[in-house]
Design a protein around this motif. Structure first.
Motif, PDB file in Angstrom:
ATOM      1  N   ASP A  62     -15.527  22.612 -42.121  1.00 56.78           N
ATOM      2  CA  ASP A  62     -14.980  23.496 -41.191  1.00 56.78           C
ATOM      3  C   ASP A  62     -16.125  24.163 -40.292  1.00 56.78           C
ATOM      4  O   ASP A  62     -16.997  24.150 -40.782  1.00 56.78           O
ATOM      5  CB  ASP A  62     -14.249  24.614 -41.917  1.00 56.78           C
ATOM      6  CG  ASP A  62     -13.478  25.378 -41.142  1.00 56.78           C
ATOM      7  OD1 ASP A  62     -12.257  24.743 -40.447  1.00 56.78           O
ATOM      8  OD2 ASP A  62     -13.625  26.617 -40.849  1.00 56.78           O
ATOM      9  N   LYS A  63     -15.661  24.289 -38.967  1.00 59.38           N
ATOM     10  CA  LYS A  63     -16.579  24.765 -38.143  1.00 59.38           C
ATOM     11  C   LYS A  63     -17.063  26.213 -38.313  1.00 59.38           C
ATOM     12  O   LYS A  63     -18.089  26.658 -38.191  1.00 59.38           O
ATOM     13  CB  LYS A  63     -16.215  24.800 -36.579  1.00 59.38           C
ATOM     14  CG  LYS A  63     -14.516  25.427 -36.601  1.00 59.38           C
ATOM     15  CD  LYS A  63     -14.240  25.301 -34.908  1.00 59.38           C
ATOM     16  CE  LYS A  63     -12.889  25.887 -34.717  1.00 59.38           C
ATOM     17  NZ  LYS A  63     -11.800  24.669 -35.117  1.00 59.38           N
ATOM     18  N   TYR A  64     -16.150  26.960 -39.418  1.00 59.94           N
ATOM     19  CA  TYR A  64     -16.536  28.205 -39.709  1.00 59.94           C
ATOM     20  C   TYR A  64     -17.862  28.136 -40.347  1.00 59.94           C
ATOM     21  O   TYR A  64     -19.000  28.903 -40.231  1.00 59.94           O
ATOM     22  CB  TYR A  64     -15.627  28.774 -40.559  1.00 59.94           C
ATOM     23  CG  TYR A  64     -15.976  30.085 -41.177  1.00 59.94           C
ATOM     24  CD1 TYR A  64     -15.740  31.469 -40.749  1.00 59.94           C
ATOM     25  CD2 TYR A  64     -16.656  29.957 -42.465  1.00 59.94           C
ATOM     26  CE1 TYR A  64     -16.175  32.495 -41.404  1.00 59.94           C
ATOM     27  CE2 TYR A  64     -16.873  31.270 -43.208  1.00 59.94           C
ATOM     28  CZ  TYR A  64     -16.740  32.425 -42.683  1.00 59.94           C
ATOM     29  OH  TYR A  64     -17.185  33.313 -43.305  1.00 59.94           O
ATOM     30  N   ILE A 113     -19.745  21.498 -33.407  1.00 57.96           N
ATOM     31  CA  ILE A 113     -21.083  21.577 -33.287  1.00 57.96           C
ATOM     32  C   ILE A 113     -21.134  21.751 -31.812  1.00 57.96           C
ATOM     33  O   ILE A 113     -20.713  21.303 -30.927  1.00 57.96           O
ATOM     34  CB  ILE A 113     -21.658  19.885 -33.420  1.00 57.96           C
ATOM     35  CG1 ILE A 113     -21.596  19.519 -34.920  1.00 57.96           C
ATOM     36  CG2 ILE A 113     -22.997  19.934 -32.672  1.00 57.96           C
ATOM     37  CD1 ILE A 113     -22.379  20.350 -35.763  1.00 57.96           C
ATOM     38  N   GLU A 114     -21.710  22.804 -31.658  1.00 62.83           N
ATOM     39  CA  GLU A 114     -21.989  23.618 -29.964  1.00 62.83           C
ATOM     40  C   GLU A 114     -23.442  23.616 -29.495  1.00 62.83           C
ATOM     41  O   GLU A 114     -23.416  23.715 -28.365  1.00 62.83           O
ATOM     42  CB  GLU A 114     -21.401  24.954 -29.895  1.00 62.83           C
ATOM     43  CG  GLU A 114     -19.821  24.983 -30.305  1.00 62.83           C
ATOM     44  CD  GLU A 114     -19.205  26.415 -30.149  1.00 62.83           C
ATOM     45  OE1 GLU A 114     -19.775  27.219 -30.117  1.00 62.83           O
ATOM     46  OE2 GLU A 114     -17.776  26.335 -30.582  1.00 62.83           O
ATOM     47  N   THR A 115     -24.277  23.628 -30.338  1.00 64.38           N
ATOM     48  CA  THR A 115     -25.525  23.515 -29.901  1.00 64.38           C
ATOM     49  C   THR A 115     -26.560  22.385 -30.433  1.00 64.38           C
ATOM     50  O   THR A 115     -26.363  22.010 -31.640  1.00 64.38           O
ATOM     51  CB  THR A 115     -26.094  25.070 -30.244  1.00 64.38           C
ATOM     52  OG1 THR A 115     -26.411  25.006 -31.633  1.00 64.38           O
ATOM     53  CG2 THR A 115     -25.500  26.090 -30.022  1.00 64.38           C
ATOM     54  N   GLY A 166     -17.736  18.155 -31.767  1.00 65.12           N
ATOM     55  CA  GLY A 166     -18.042  19.549 -31.021  1.00 65.12           C
ATOM     56  C   GLY A 166     -18.260  19.545 -29.606  1.00 65.12           C
ATOM     57  O   GLY A 166     -18.502  18.465 -29.207  1.00 65.12           O
ATOM     58  N   TYR A 167     -17.930  20.800 -29.137  1.00 58.93           N
ATOM     59  CA  TYR A 167     -18.336  20.870 -27.455  1.00 58.93           C
ATOM     60  C   TYR A 167     -19.602  20.417 -27.087  1.00 58.93           C
ATOM     61  O   TYR A 167     -19.777  19.878 -26.088  1.00 58.93           O
ATOM     62  CB  TYR A 167     -17.882  22.272 -27.109  1.00 58.93           C
ATOM     63  CG  TYR A 167     -16.741  22.934 -27.462  1.00 58.93           C
ATOM     64  CD1 TYR A 167     -15.593  22.051 -27.709  1.00 58.93           C
ATOM     65  CD2 TYR A 167     -16.359  24.296 -27.529  1.00 58.93           C
ATOM     66  CE1 TYR A 167     -14.355  22.414 -28.082  1.00 58.93           C
ATOM     67  CE2 TYR A 167     -15.117  24.817 -27.829  1.00 58.93           C
ATOM     68  CZ  TYR A 167     -14.259  23.814 -28.126  1.00 58.93           C
ATOM     69  OH  TYR A 167     -12.883  24.314 -28.406  1.00 58.93           O
ATOM     70  N   LEU A 168     -20.523  20.291 -27.981  1.00 59.48           N
ATOM     71  CA  LEU A 168     -22.027  19.646 -27.550  1.00 59.48           C
ATOM     72  C   LEU A 168     -21.764  18.262 -26.999  1.00 59.48           C
ATOM     73  O   LEU A 168     -22.635  18.023 -25.975  1.00 59.48           O
ATOM     74  CB  LEU A 168     -22.880  19.950 -28.710  1.00 59.48           C
ATOM     75  CG  LEU A 168     -24.400  19.445 -28.210  1.00 59.48           C
ATOM     76  CD1 LEU A 168     -25.090  20.339 -27.342  1.00 59.48           C
ATOM     77  CD2 LEU A 168     -24.957  19.288 -29.530  1.00 59.48           C
TER      78      LEU A 168
HETATM   79  P1  C2E Z   1      -8.468  21.227 -36.397  1.00 57.76           P
HETATM   80  O1  C2E Z   1      -7.683  19.879 -36.999  1.00 57.76           O
HETATM   81  O2  C2E Z   1      -9.488  21.642 -37.084  1.00 57.76           O
HETATM   82  O3  C2E Z   1      -8.947  20.680 -35.007  1.00 57.76           O
HETATM   83  C1  C2E Z   1     -10.331  21.051 -34.436  1.00 57.76           C
HETATM   84  C2  C2E Z   1      -9.895  22.162 -33.445  1.00 57.76           C
HETATM   85  O4  C2E Z   1     -11.482  22.515 -33.236  1.00 57.76           O
HETATM   86  C3  C2E Z   1      -9.302  21.785 -32.175  1.00 57.76           C
HETATM   87  O5  C2E Z   1      -8.525  23.001 -31.773  1.00 57.76           O
HETATM   88  C4  C2E Z   1     -10.556  21.682 -31.442  1.00 57.76           C
HETATM   89  O6  C2E Z   1     -10.266  21.967 -30.042  1.00 57.76           O
HETATM   90  C5  C2E Z   1     -11.464  22.870 -31.904  1.00 57.76           C
HETATM   91  N1  C2E Z   1     -12.989  22.453 -31.420  1.00 57.76           N
HETATM   92  C6  C2E Z   1     -13.365  21.254 -31.191  1.00 57.76           C
HETATM   93  N2  C2E Z   1     -14.821  21.258 -31.153  1.00 57.76           N
HETATM   94  C7  C2E Z   1     -15.109  22.591 -31.039  1.00 57.76           C
HETATM   95  C8  C2E Z   1     -16.343  23.334 -30.973  1.00 57.76           C
HETATM   96  O7  C2E Z   1     -17.457  23.004 -30.681  1.00 57.76           O
HETATM   97  N3  C2E Z   1     -16.211  24.778 -30.977  1.00 57.76           N
HETATM   98  C9  C2E Z   1     -14.763  25.313 -31.203  1.00 57.76           C
HETATM   99  N4  C2E Z   1     -15.145  26.628 -31.421  1.00 57.76           N
HETATM  100  N5  C2E Z   1     -13.877  24.519 -31.362  1.00 57.76           N
HETATM  101  C10 C2E Z   1     -13.881  23.382 -31.438  1.00 57.76           C
HETATM  102  P2  C2E Z   1      -7.200  22.926 -31.264  1.00 57.76           P
HETATM  103  O8  C2E Z   1      -6.916  21.582 -30.500  1.00 57.76           O
HETATM  104  O9  C2E Z   1      -6.781  24.285 -30.616  1.00 57.76           O
HETATM  105  O10 C2E Z   1      -6.414  22.674 -32.568  1.00 57.76           O
HETATM  106  C11 C2E Z   1      -6.066  23.642 -33.465  1.00 57.76           C
HETATM  107  C12 C2E Z   1      -5.452  23.112 -34.609  1.00 57.76           C
HETATM  108  O11 C2E Z   1      -4.151  22.846 -34.591  1.00 57.76           O
HETATM  109  C13 C2E Z   1      -6.194  22.122 -35.107  1.00 57.76           C
HETATM  110  O12 C2E Z   1      -7.259  22.414 -36.037  1.00 57.76           O
HETATM  111  C14 C2E Z   1      -5.026  21.381 -36.047  1.00 57.76           C
HETATM  112  O13 C2E Z   1      -4.971  21.980 -37.502  1.00 57.76           O
HETATM  113  C15 C2E Z   1      -3.949  21.599 -35.450  1.00 57.76           C
HETATM  114  N6  C2E Z   1      -3.551  20.822 -34.688  1.00 57.76           N
HETATM  115  C16 C2E Z   1      -3.894  20.118 -33.405  1.00 57.76           C
HETATM  116  N7  C2E Z   1      -3.250  19.114 -33.119  1.00 57.76           N
HETATM  117  C17 C2E Z   1      -2.353  18.756 -34.057  1.00 57.76           C
HETATM  118  C18 C2E Z   1      -1.423  17.608 -33.981  1.00 57.76           C
HETATM  119  O14 C2E Z   1      -1.188  16.868 -33.369  1.00 57.76           O
HETATM  120  N8  C2E Z   1      -0.622  17.737 -35.378  1.00 57.76           N
HETATM  121  C19 C2E Z   1      -0.885  18.606 -36.131  1.00 57.76           C
HETATM  122  N9  C2E Z   1      -0.061  18.637 -37.222  1.00 57.76           N
HETATM  123  N10 C2E Z   1      -1.781  19.838 -35.968  1.00 57.76           N
HETATM  124  C20 C2E Z   1      -2.556  19.699 -34.844  1.00 57.76           C
END
Ligand code: C2E
Ligand code: CA
Ligand code: CA
Length: 592
Positions: A508-510, A544-546, A563-565
């Motif tokens: 997890d990113k946390y 991963i951002e940095t 990650g955004y990096l």
């Molecule tokens: P997740 O599965 O943990 O997805 C990763 C989330 O982290 C995504 O947010 C992504 O945009 C974000 N992320 C990626 N890289 C970085 C980074 O470097 N830094 C930061 N701070 N964040 C980053 P997103 O797209 O807002 O999705 C949030 C959550 O919603 C997902 O967490 C997942 O649990 C759920 N989700 C998203 N799409 C789907 C889907 O199609 N179906 C289902 N069932 N759940 C989804």
């Protein structure tokens, strides 16, 4: 009262006489002692009593006093007053100043063996003569003091954890409510409930559950420090009362930090347990609600937090009911969007840590024409789960993912063989239909079984574990790779890695974000990575951002990174261009 039965050594008149001239007591104690022995006056006093002559020598003591201080009859006769400890001398000394009219004091008298014993004592001139003998009477209040303390503890302290209890919290809250009426600053009340703590009790027994609660309480107390008043409200619920001088964001940040103390990890019977907590928060800036109402409001917010999927802080707002209504509006809007196929996916590349070559992509759902206030997946996915349309959403994402993957593989040679990761909700995993759904999508677009990978969260595993596990085993049997998402945030994570056919886990990113500033998170990440290596499971670090995060995770042995990096989630059509750009950058830096 703890004193023994009356037994006397002196008579009032003889003491008065002897003490007044001081000769008999000083010169020949035995006869004097005997002379007093036939009288029982001092024993008529229902307390420990001691008579002291004007030179500060004990001329008589009753049986209560002897028993209290472990002396045998007559043993104190002619002993200096100092034998009873400094408090006795101070008390007798104070008679002069206030002429015997003082109220009793809590003093400590010294026993024969030198122990100090608490009592309530007073003293006076024996015959009203400041030159004559003095009488000191004392009541044993060891037990009274102790029992008051004990009662205070029982009434306001939680027996298991030693934290203040519900009654203490209410009392504290009431006084804060009064203080706010008197113009003091705003405060906030948070009710904190551990998610699925019942599982600990069910799996390990109540004894272990109690032990865990004690440790959690200790951590909570240490991390809260002076920042908040913390109490155990009962069961696995805690409450915090804290100042609220900043923004809601600041308050949430503080709470998130505090509730980290509750999440562990805790090592229990060879298992490492991670907990999450749901928090209901109320901010109070006026005196319009009673303490009890505030507690109730915090509870509604807590229920809401549980409803919304747990592991979160929900702030109470009078509009909470309003929001429930608006959830229905979001729901209808989402339903319409699904029916009209208005939802899209974005893809986020996952790269190999060292070479930064693309290894897979994660499909993330997007709602372009979203209902205001519910545009993020983290907002509308829980609604879809709660209201039962998550399987339809997942179906759409699976179909879109398969369609785009086939297209992209055609469009760019570098994408051939690259799979796609699809997030699937717990609700969907309860139904066997997912197995056929994936098979049909693969078949329709000519994809191999490994092309569509399913990301599951531990939360999903827990919701209905046995049933979900069967479905997951069938998925694995049909060749679908399973990825454990958000690893480290769930409950007793390691078990699932052992029990299920997991091919990869995502940290997890946390933890990724914390690993660089907190040695404990770093150790945790490192442990997860070595565990995965030992089990032959591949690893991905999220968020991963940095560059520093990248190099740290690579150094720790994490295989893949996301990650955004490297890239934010993007419309699938933009992926080929990203692949080109990435290849050019790697060529230029000679990294590939
Ligand atoms: P997740 O599965 O943990 O997805 C990763 C989330 O982290 C995504 O947010 C992504 O945009 C974000 N992320 C990626 N890289 C970085 C980074 O470097 N830094 C930061 N701070 N964040 C980053 P997103 O797209 O807002 O999705 C949030 C959550 O919603 C997902 O967490 C997942 O649990 C759920 N989700 C998203 N799409 C789907 C889907 O199609 N179906 C289902 N069932 N759940 C989804
Ligand atoms: Ca995911
Ligand atoms: Ca994740």
């Amino acid at each position: 009262m703890q004193f023994g039965s009356p037994e006397c050594f002196v008579s009032a008149s003889s003491v008065a006489n002897i003490a007044a001239d001081g000769k008999q007591s000083g010169g020949n104690p035995r006869p004097a002692q005997e002379a007093f022995g036939s009288h029982r006056f001092l024993d008529q006093i229902p307390a420990a009593a001691v008579l002291i002559d004007q030179r500060g020598r004990i001329v008589a003591s009753n049986r209560s006093l002897n028993d209290y201080l472990d002396y045998s009859p007559g043993e104190l006769y002619a002993a200096p007053l100092s034998i009873l400890g400094p408090d006795a001398a101070r008390l007798l000394g104070s008679i002069k100043e206030i002429d015997g009219g003082q109220s009793p004091r809590l003093v400590r008298l010294q026993s024969r063996r030198g122990e100090m014993r608490a009592c309530l004592a007073n003293a006076c001139w024996w015959s009203g003569d400041p030159e004559g003998a003095r009488l000191m009477c004392a009541l044993d209040c060891r037990d009274q003091v102790a029992s008051e303390q004990i009662l205070g503890r029982i009434a306001y302290i939680d027996g298991l954890t030693g934290l203040p209890n519900r009654a203490a919290f209410l009392r504290q809250l009431q006084s804060r409510c009064e203080a706010i009426s008197a113009g003091e600053g705003a405060f906030a009340v948070a009710r904190v409930d551990l998610d699925r703590f019942r599982l600990v009790n069910d799996t390990h027994g109540h004894h272990t559950g109690d032990g865990l609660l004690e440790r959690i309480a200790k951590q909570l107390r240490e991390s809260v420090n002076a920042e908040a008043f913390v109490a155990r409200m009962g069961g696995d619920e805690f409450a915090l009362l804290m100042d609220d001088r900043g923004s809601e964001r600041e308050l949430r940040d503080r709470l998130e930090r505090l509730s980290q103390a509750l999440t562990g990890p805790f090592d229990l019977e060879q298992r490492r347990i991670y907990l999450t907590a749901s928090v209901g928060l109320v901010r109070v800036s006026d005196n319009e609600r009673s303490a009890q109402e505030i507690l109730n409001n915090a509870e509604s917010a807590l229920f809401r937090a549980k409803d919304e999927g747990r592991n979160r802080v929900t702030v109470f707002a009078p509009a909470l009911q309003e929001q429930a209504r608006s959830r229905l509006i979001v729901f209808s809007a989402l339903q319409r969007a699904l029916r009209d196929s208005e939802l899209e996916i974005h893809l986020q590349p996952i790269v190999e840590g060292r070479s930064q070559a693309l290894v897979t992509m994660e499909a993330l759902v997007r709602w372009p024409d979203c209902y205001e206030g519910a545009c993020q997946p983290s907002q509308f996915i829980p609604i879809s789960e709660e209201l039962g349309i998550a399987p339809e959403l997942d179906r759409l994402v699976i179909e879109e993912s398969a369609r785009w993957l086939a297209y992209l593989r055609e469009a760019h040679p570098a994408l051939r063989g690259v799979p796609i990761n699809i997030n699937v909700s717990a609700v969907t995993l309860r139904n066997e239909a997912i197995v056929d759904l994936l098979a049909a999508a693969r078949q329709q677009y000519g994809l191999e079984p490994e092309a569509l990978r399913v990301e599951i969260t531990e939360t999903a595993l827990l919701s209905d574990s046995e049933h979900v596990q069967n479905v997951l085993c069938n998925l694995a049997r049909s060749g679908t790779p399973l990825v454990l998402d958000d690893f480290g945030t769930g409950y007793s994570s390691l078990r699932h890695v052992y029990d299920l056919p997991i091919c990869a886990l995502k940290i997890d990113k946390y933890f990724v974000h914390r690993a660089l500033r907190d040695p404990r998170s770093l150790a945790l990440v490192s442990t997860i990575l070595s565990l995965a290596r030992a089990l032959g499971i591949s690893t991905t670090a999220e968020g991963i951002e940095t560059e520093r995060q990248r190099s740290t995770l690579v150094r720790l042995g994490c295989e893949n990174l996301q990650g955004y990096l490297f890239a934010k989630p993007m419309p699938p059509a933009e992926l080929p261009a990203w692949v080109e750009r990435m290849a050019a950058t790697l060529d230029a830096t000679g990294d590939g």
